[in-house]
Write a protein that holds these residues in place. Structure first.
Motif, PDB file in Angstrom:
ATOM      1  N   ARG A   1       0.782  -1.219   0.130  1.00 41.24           N
ATOM      2  CA  ARG A   1      -0.041  -0.032   0.028  1.00 41.24           C
ATOM      3  C   ARG A   1       0.789   1.273   0.017  1.00 41.24           C
ATOM      4  NH1 ARG A   1      -4.303  -2.157   4.654  1.00 41.24           N
ATOM      5  NH2 ARG A   1      -5.542  -3.423   3.249  1.00 41.24           N
TER       6      ARG A   1
ATOM      7  N   GLY B   1       1.739   2.645  -3.150  1.00 49.64           N
ATOM      8  CA  GLY B   1       0.804   3.273  -4.062  1.00 49.64           C
ATOM      9  C   GLY B   1      -0.194   2.460  -4.439  1.00 49.64           C
ATOM     10  N   VAL B   2      -0.500   1.217  -4.230  1.00 49.66           N
ATOM     11  CA  VAL B   2      -1.247   0.154  -4.898  1.00 49.66           C
ATOM     12  C   VAL B   2      -2.359  -0.059  -3.714  1.00 49.66           C
ATOM     13  CG1 VAL B   2      -1.502  -2.106  -5.770  1.00 49.66           C
ATOM     14  CG2 VAL B   2       0.404  -0.995  -6.105  1.00 49.66           C
ATOM     15  N   GLN B   3      -3.630   0.175  -4.121  1.00 45.29           N
ATOM     16  CA  GLN B   3      -4.856  -0.319  -3.317  1.00 45.29           C
ATOM     17  C   GLN B   3      -4.887  -1.795  -2.865  1.00 45.29           C
ATOM     18  OE1 GLN B   3      -8.389   1.399  -4.470  1.00 45.29           O
ATOM     19  NE2 GLN B   3      -9.458   0.591  -2.538  1.00 45.29           N
TER      20      GLN B   3
ATOM     21  N   ARG C   1       1.335  -1.105 -13.248  1.00 44.27           N
ATOM     22  CA  ARG C   1       0.216  -0.662 -14.030  1.00 44.27           C
ATOM     23  C   ARG C   1      -1.012  -1.151 -13.395  1.00 44.27           C
ATOM     24  NH1 ARG C   1       2.692  -1.483 -19.285  1.00 44.27           N
ATOM     25  NH2 ARG C   1       0.943  -2.735 -20.187  1.00 44.27           N
TER      26      ARG C   1
ATOM     27  N   HIS D   1      -3.745  -0.911 -10.174  1.00 42.67           N
ATOM     28  CA  HIS D   1      -4.181   0.106  -9.197  1.00 42.67           C
ATOM     29  C   HIS D   1      -4.741  -0.724  -7.909  1.00 42.67           C
ATOM     30  CE1 HIS D   1      -2.931   3.214 -12.163  1.00 42.67           C
ATOM     31  NE2 HIS D   1      -3.862   2.522 -12.857  1.00 42.67           N
ATOM     32  N   ARG D   2      -5.052  -1.716  -8.271  1.00 38.54           N
ATOM     33  CA  ARG D   2      -6.126  -2.516  -6.939  1.00 38.54           C
ATOM     34  C   ARG D   2      -5.740  -3.859  -7.177  1.00 38.54           C
ATOM     35  NH1 ARG D   2     -10.765  -1.801  -4.015  1.00 38.54           N
ATOM     36  NH2 ARG D   2     -11.696  -3.668  -3.631  1.00 38.54           N
TER      37      ARG D   2
ATOM     38  N   ASP E   1      -5.455  -9.077  -9.440  1.00 38.88           N
ATOM     39  CA  ASP E   1      -5.299  -7.410  -9.791  1.00 38.88           C
ATOM     40  C   ASP E   1      -5.956  -7.020 -10.835  1.00 38.88           C
ATOM     41  OD1 ASP E   1      -3.150  -7.232 -11.924  1.00 38.88           O
ATOM     42  OD2 ASP E   1      -2.111  -8.731 -10.724  1.00 38.88           O
TER      43      ASP E   1
ATOM     44  N   GLY F   1      -4.485  -5.087 -13.281  1.00 34.65           N
ATOM     45  CA  GLY F   1      -3.381  -4.489 -14.110  1.00 34.65           C
ATOM     46  C   GLY F   1      -4.010  -4.958 -15.726  1.00 34.65           C
TER      47      GLY F   1
END
Length: 364
Positions: free
Chosen positions: A249, A252-254, A290, A292-293, A311, A313
């Motif tokens: 986290r 920067g990744v949720q 690339r 985000h979650r 993920d 991506g």
């Protein structure tokens, strides 16, 4: 109680066998001998028996010396047996050398057995042949057992090296990926947003410390096994999952975690494998980027621990099913060793999914 070194133990065994051979040979060699003949017979018997003391270093030469001494014993006291007690060195040779060498020695020794017909009969001939064949067979059986033990030892060593390699890969790859992402982020905002840069540097520091802690625990565990003691440092498990997720986290990744734990404790191997599978999956998210979650699901269902990491991506063009690399293969091997399965690949709608099933039995 401290054990003697292996060379010392082998020397003691050989010395004991030498004394046994002498104890059997000398009384028989003394029967019906004059003074000179008795001295010669005893000298030849001692020379033949002493070959056992150095036969491990040079088995072919030792058997040759024993055979030459045996020829003299055969002439002086044929009642002792064919070439004295050359069967003992022959058994050693078969134990220490491959069959192509020991069978050649057996053939050469057996070729002279018809000599027994001169002063004996067919029974003496058969006994001489049977003694040689039995000695060779005994040594060959021992050689086969030794080769199987060595093969098993090599197999265990290879498996242990593979296990250590997987552990090092999982520990180093994850933390280095976190450090790389945070370093890139710190560089981007160093001048415009120094507070964010300092936060990224703090995450780098935390990741480095975590890597050092895990590596130190692993090395201490290996050192404990080398010393014959039980390791006293626990391996990471699902209890450390939150710390692992927080590091991702911070990059920067949720990350969301849906965990439905069992009522009882899980075996250590299952805990470690589940943790490493999640760790490697999150590492791939950071390395390939690339995304985000990430959704992490850990559920205990019908005697199985099911782990899923998905993920968002980019899809199939990011990672092909034929080029998943060492990390996915390592995860699949972890699951297989526990009797489970692991599937990994891109999703048709985009994203990437790792799904593992690990059979478990609760620890009471």
């Amino acid at each position: 109680m401290r054990r003697w070194p292996r060379p010392t133990r082998l020397l003691l065994v050989d010395a004991g066998l030498t004394l046994v051979v002498l104890a059997v040979t000398l009384p028989v060699a003394a029967v019906g001998q004059s003074g000179g003949g008795l001295a010669a017979a005893w000298g030849l018997a001692a020379a033949q028996a002493s070959c056992l003391l150095w036969i491990r270093r040079r088995p072919v030469a030792a058997l040759a010396v024993a055979t030459v001494a045996g020829v003299g014993l055969e002439v002086l006291c044929p009642q002792l047996g064919w070439l004295g007690l050359v069967a003992a060195p022959l058994a050693y040779l078969a134990r220490l050398r491959p069959p192509r060498v020991s069978l050649a020695a057996l053939g050469l020794l057996a070729a002279g057995t018809p000599w027994k017909l001169i002063d004996g009969g067919r029974l003496d001939l058969l006994l001489a042949l049977a003694g040689l064949v039995a000695a060779w067979a005994l040594g060959e059986v021992q050689r086969g057992h030794a080769e199987r033990r060595d093969a098993l030892r090599r197999q265990v060593a290879v498996a242990e090296r593979a296990r250590i390699s997987r552990e090092l890969h999982d520990v180093v790859a994850h933390h280095v990926a976190v450090i790389a992402v945070q370093a890139a982020a710190a560089e981007d905002v160093l001048e415009l947003r120094p507070d964010q840069a300092r936060a990224a540097l703090g995450s780098i520091q935390d990741a480095a410390r975590s890597a050092l802690t895990e590596l130190r625990a692993m090395l201490q565990t290996l050192s404990a096994y080398d010393d014959g003691a039980e390791p006293n440092r626990p391996q990471p498990g699902l209890a450390q999952l939150d710390t692992l997720v927080e590091a991702v986290r911070a990059a920067g990744v949720q990350v969301t975690v849906d965990r439905d734990g069992p009522g009882g404790a899980l075996p250590d191997g299952v805990e470690l494998s589940a943790y490493r599978i999640v760790q490697e999956s999150l590492t791939n998210v950071l390395r390939h980027g690339r995304a985000h979650r990430v959704d992490v699901t850990v559920r205990h269902d019908d005697g199985d621990l099911r782990v899923e990491v998905v993920d968002d991506g980019p899809g199939p063009h990011r990672r092909s099913s034929t080029g998943l690399g060492r990390g996915v293969e390592g995860m699949r091997e972890r699951a297989r060793l526990l009797g489970g399965t692991l599937e990994a690949g891109p999703l048709p709608s985009g994203g990437f999914r790792v799904r593992a099933r690990l059979p478990v039995r609760e620890v009471r």
